[in-house]
Design a protein around this motif. Structure first.
Motif, short mmCIF file in Angstrom:
data_model
loop_
_atom_site.label_atom_id
_atom_site.label_comp_id
_atom_site.label_asym_id
_atom_site.label_seq_id
_atom_site.Cartn_x
_atom_site.Cartn_y
_atom_site.Cartn_z
N LEU A 50 -12.33 8.10 2.52
CA LEU A 50 -12.51 7.38 1.26
C LEU A 50 -11.25 7.50 0.39
N PHE A 51 -10.72 6.37 -0.01
CA PHE A 51 -9.54 6.30 -0.85
C PHE A 51 -9.98 5.83 -2.24
N ILE A 52 -9.87 6.73 -3.21
CA ILE A 52 -10.32 6.44 -4.56
C ILE A 52 -9.11 6.16 -5.44
N HIS A 53 -9.08 4.99 -6.05
CA HIS A 53 -7.98 4.61 -6.94
C HIS A 53 -8.57 3.75 -8.05
N PRO A 54 -7.80 3.43 -9.10
CA PRO A 54 -8.36 2.69 -10.23
C PRO A 54 -9.10 1.43 -9.79
N GLY A 55 -10.27 1.26 -10.39
CA GLY A 55 -11.18 0.19 -10.02
C GLY A 55 -12.40 0.72 -9.29
N PHE A 56 -12.32 1.96 -8.80
CA PHE A 56 -13.44 2.60 -8.12
C PHE A 56 -14.56 2.89 -9.12
N ARG A 57 -15.79 2.72 -8.68
CA ARG A 57 -16.95 3.00 -9.54
C ARG A 57 -17.67 4.24 -9.04
N PHE A 58 -17.67 5.29 -9.87
CA PHE A 58 -18.24 6.57 -9.49
C PHE A 58 -19.76 6.55 -9.63
N GLN A 59 -20.43 7.21 -8.70
CA GLN A 59 -21.89 7.27 -8.71
C GLN A 59 -22.44 8.67 -8.96
N GLU A 60 -21.62 9.70 -8.74
CA GLU A 60 -22.15 11.06 -8.75
C GLU A 60 -21.48 11.99 -9.74
N VAL A 61 -20.15 11.95 -9.83
CA VAL A 61 -19.40 12.96 -10.57
C VAL A 61 -19.25 12.57 -12.03
N SER B 26 -2.14 10.05 -3.33
CA SER B 26 -3.52 9.55 -3.42
C SER B 26 -4.33 10.38 -4.40
N LEU B 27 -3.91 11.64 -4.63
CA LEU B 27 -4.67 12.52 -5.52
C LEU B 27 -4.51 12.14 -6.99
N ILE B 28 -3.29 11.81 -7.41
CA ILE B 28 -3.12 11.37 -8.80
C ILE B 28 -3.79 10.01 -9.00
N MET B 29 -3.88 9.22 -7.95
CA MET B 29 -4.60 7.94 -8.04
C MET B 29 -6.09 8.17 -8.24
N LEU B 30 -6.64 9.15 -7.56
CA LEU B 30 -8.06 9.49 -7.77
C LEU B 30 -8.30 9.94 -9.21
N VAL B 31 -7.43 10.81 -9.72
CA VAL B 31 -7.58 11.28 -11.09
C VAL B 31 -7.50 10.10 -12.06
N SER B 32 -6.60 9.17 -11.80
CA SER B 32 -6.45 7.98 -12.66
C SER B 32 -7.70 7.11 -12.62
N ALA B 33 -8.33 7.01 -11.46
CA ALA B 33 -9.56 6.25 -11.36
C ALA B 33 -10.66 6.91 -12.18
N PHE B 34 -10.67 8.22 -12.20
CA PHE B 34 -11.73 8.97 -12.89
C PHE B 34 -11.50 9.03 -14.40
N CYS B 35 -10.27 9.35 -14.79
CA CYS B 35 -9.96 9.57 -16.21
C CYS B 35 -9.49 8.32 -16.93
N GLY B 36 -9.12 7.30 -16.18
CA GLY B 36 -8.44 6.15 -16.76
C GLY B 36 -6.95 6.30 -16.55
N TYR B 37 -6.29 5.21 -16.17
CA TYR B 37 -4.87 5.28 -15.83
C TYR B 37 -4.02 5.77 -17.00
N GLU B 38 -4.16 5.14 -18.17
CA GLU B 38 -3.33 5.51 -19.31
C GLU B 38 -3.58 6.96 -19.72
N ARG B 39 -4.84 7.38 -19.76
CA ARG B 39 -5.15 8.76 -20.15
C ARG B 39 -4.53 9.75 -19.17
N THR B 40 -4.58 9.41 -17.89
CA THR B 40 -4.04 10.33 -16.89
C THR B 40 -2.52 10.47 -17.02
N MET B 41 -1.83 9.35 -17.13
CA MET B 41 -0.37 9.42 -17.22
C MET B 41 0.06 10.09 -18.53
N GLN B 42 -0.69 9.87 -19.61
CA GLN B 42 -0.38 10.56 -20.87
C GLN B 42 -0.65 12.05 -20.76
#
Length: 337
Positions: free
Chosen positions: A271-282, A295-311
């Protein structure tokens, strides 16, 4: 408005080399924790984690155990060979990464101590090797802890214990679930005293976690599959919770979201999680700071929001946080865009 299409270069950031943590902290829980809010940040120690948990939450940890996966050998022709065991498939067969002068072919025999190794076949970028003794026996005798490539120093005695979580029990990983490295037994006891349930799953992390993505387009990315397992009891505890699901590490997120979609408790996930992914559990993610364009920073960006993550990463750099496996951590609630 159409949804933004991201590419690999969107996840780049500048990291001063001196912020790469080459050594673990003196104690696990004294590492720093960046708490990411809607528009501001809190700076504290990982030992303060219980302040952000409440009764009814479920804390999910990855109990994979790092194996001594790095081997050095010599071909019968005299050339040096470096072997990194990715996965033990059978007692004497393993899927491996191999570095060898002039390559490796079935005619070669490789000596690893008093053991002998031969190539069975290529499997993509990997090599399926046949050992003349049980693989785990050879690793126990000759293997070394596979520190990440950016920890460019000789192994020390402390790495054997500190590049391993205190709750590691299922052998099979070649990289540690680094967010879990911040916990000690006392902190876990404090968490449970709050009425927080702690459950475990297993995802055996492969060496691919450190490899940069080759494709600029995220739609072309294929991750190496990794083995996972989760008990029915852990799943039931999670599904009956009255609070939040708090995932410790990206490996836990991938496993939980894979299980949420498949209802399969034992198998493989790519499973490759990146922005646009819709979380069901976490609901909450606790994680370390990851490599640029990974791929790991992409997952974090999907979860936290891209701008929030990079900031948040820019804030961590400005405040001299320590990065990567032996580095500090961040805490973020889900904020999908």
């Amino acid at each position: 408005m159409s949804e933004r299409v991201f590419c690999k270069s969107d996840f780049d950031y500048q990291l001063p080399p001196e912020l790469i943590a080459l050594e673990p902290t003196s104690e696990r829980t004294v590492s720093r924790l960046l708490v990411v809010g809607e528009s501001e940040y809190a700076h504290c120690r990982f030992s303060n984690l219980p302040l952000f948990l409440t009764s009814g939450d479920v804390l999910v940890l990855n109990d994979t155990k790092v194996i001594r996966a790095r081997l050095s050998g010599v071909k019968d022709s005299g050339g040096k060979v470096e072997i990194l065991v990715e996965r033990v498939e059978e007692e004497c067969i393993a899927l491996c990464h191999v570095k060898a002068s002039r390559g490796l072919n079935p005619r070669h025999s490789v000596a690893v101590g008093d053991a002998s190794v031969r190539l069975q076949e290529r499997v993509g970028d990997l090599y399926r090797l046949v050992f003349d003794k049980p693989v785990y026996e050879i690793l126990a005798k000759y293997g070394q802890v596979p520190l990440p490539p950016y920890i460019d120093r000789p192994l020390t005695a402390i790495d054997s214990s500190r590049y391993q979580t205190v709750f590691a029990r299922e052998e099979g990983a070649v990289a540690a679930p680094t967010a879990g490295l911040h916990f000690d037994e006392l902190l876990l006891a404090r968490v449970e005293d709050l009425g927080v349930k702690v459950v475990y799953l297993t995802l055996h992390i492969g060496a691919g976690t450190f490899q940069p993505l080759r494709e600029e387009s995220l739609s072309a990315v294929n991750l190496h599959p990794e083995r996972y397992a989760m008990s029915q009891q852990s799943l039931e505890t999670l599904r009956s919770r009255t609070g939040r699901c708090v995932a410790v590490g990206t490996t836990v997120v991938r496993t939980l979201e894979h299980v949420a979609r498949t209802n399969i408790l034992d198998g493989e996930t790519d499973l490759f999680i990146h922005p646009g992914f819709r979380f069901q559990e976490v609901d909450v993610l606790c994680t370390n700071f990851h490599l640029p364009q990974s791929s790991l920073i992409m997952l974090v960006s999907a979860f936290c929001g891209y701008e929030r993550t990079m900031q948040a990463y820019a804030t961590a750099v400005r405040n001299r946080y320590r990065f990567y496996s032996y580095g500090d951590a961040m805490w973020c609630e889900r904020h999908e865009i």
